[in-house]
Design an enzyme around this catalytic site. Sequence first.
Site, short mmCIF file in Angstrom:
data_model
loop_
_atom_site.label_atom_id
_atom_site.label_comp_id
_atom_site.label_asym_id
_atom_site.label_seq_id
_atom_site.Cartn_x
_atom_site.Cartn_y
_atom_site.Cartn_z
CE LYS A 173 -2.27 2.53 3.16
NZ LYS A 173 -2.15 3.82 2.74
CB THR A 230 1.87 5.51 11.91
OG1 THR A 230 1.61 6.84 11.55
CG2 THR A 230 1.87 4.59 10.92
CD GLU A 248 14.29 1.78 8.11
OE1 GLU A 248 14.97 2.52 8.16
OE2 GLU A 248 15.37 0.07 8.00
CD GLU A 384 10.23 13.31 10.83
OE1 GLU A 384 8.94 12.39 11.56
OE2 GLU A 384 10.84 12.18 10.55
#
Length: 480
Positions: A173, A230, A248, A384
């Site tokens: 996906k 996530t 990652e 971030e």
Amino acid sequence: MEKILNFINGKHLEPVSQSYIPDHCPMNGEVYAHIPDSDERDVEMAVNAALDAFRIWKKYPAEKRAACLFNLASLIEKNAEEFARAETIDNGKPITLSRSVDIPRGSANFRFYAHALLQMHTEAYPMDDVALNYVLRQPVGVAGCISPWNLPLYLFSWKVAPALAAGCTVVAKPSELTPMTAYMLSRYIAEAGFPDGVFNIVHGLGAKAGNAIVSHPKIPAISFTGGTVTGKHISSVAAPMFKKLSLELGGKNPNIIFADCDFDAMMKTTLLSSFSNQGQICLCGSRIYVEESIYEKFKQEFVARTKELILGNPLDEKTRIGAVVSQAHKNKILGYIELAKKEGGTILCGGHEARLEGPLKNGYYVMPTIIEGLSHTCRTNQEEIFGPVVTIQPFRTEEEVLEMANSTMYGLSSTLWTNNLKRAHRMASELEAGIVWVNGWLIRDLRTPFGGMKASGIGREGGLQAIEFFTEEKNVCIKL
Ligand code: NDP
């Protein structure tokens, strides 16, 4: 208007729900395509197709598997300009970047893993005349590959290529924000020679289609690139199911500049490591630490050269700063700039959105922004931002800058500028990061391990590690 379709069992299919999500073009904010709002029913079909195809694919001779990957690499190369334009329109990145980085690295991934699979070997452990052990390395089955929007085809291919090379079949996906180049790729999968069901692409939302992949009991391995939040959620679903996980995740990378560096080379590369892809590369150096003795010189030149970067139409070859990926992401970046001001930061340049004229007036543009005067512990320097925003800070000693550099929860990459070889080795060994670049940035050798420490991820991609991730080792012990 383009209607994107899923690719399942060798066929382009509408989503079972028949619903679609609008795909916005970041350059002008307009809806220019629709993507399937897939759910667990589409994922179920894709997994069933992939399970059937696995019986064939795992037995495919290595040369035939490699040929499919080589063919796909060639098809990307043959259509490189079309892919590059599509990537720019879908993501907002400058066309020069799509042409020089995203698309060539996308095809290189397929080519590299085609070569690599032909070199795979396993060990044998003879026990004199007692027994012989040999190791079988076997594909795990159906691999779930979920990729982000910042380097769409490049990171998509970095997952699916080693999975397919390992002999796994794939349900992948791409990000819902940037589905176009994965869709284009799906048009070439059959032509490249992959049997139906080997390589399936399901489009849709992370929380729906992505979650259905992560939680599917017949998908034993998940390779995910995306945000740390996530990633944490995916771990909480996949770990209790004992799935293999490669994560990652995010980064907040330090760029450490010593006075003894080659100033011109450093400046040229620091502009790139700060603002390439509008700062939306997980490897961008967003915290810049400069040795005190050259801080003022650095600041003046860095600000002046940043102001010269041309922000504009991403399809224009002169453009160096394009659009950020979405309205929501633009708002997030601007929110962090406001936070930096509240935390006492001084904006040296940028600090606001940019409005282009004419047909691009509703695009998502943010001026490249440099901030100084913040402590290394404030939120701006710990979280971030993933946009064209960097902070600069002076330092006096190696110890001091190491402490600042290692102070975040992340540990993806670091950049170090010095001509002192001993210091380079010392610092490289102490920096908490999966990659340390010395006097350079974004140099890639596909054989090297790639990944992050701490909250930047688990596992390594690249090299043979990536193929190995999609396999299980089995020791066979024969008593003699
Ligand atoms: P997200 O984490 O939002 O999304 C990544 C992918 O996961 C998308 O395809 C997304 O779908 C999907 N997803 C979202 N929620 C779920 C869920 N609950 N279950 C399964 N899949 C889900 O990241 P971004 O796309 O915003 O990418 C930016 C992030 O990626 C940054 O943090 C960046 O640092 C990181 N990154 C890390 C790299 C690395 O190598 N370490 C390289 C590049 C980026 P959808 O888009 O539909 O939400």
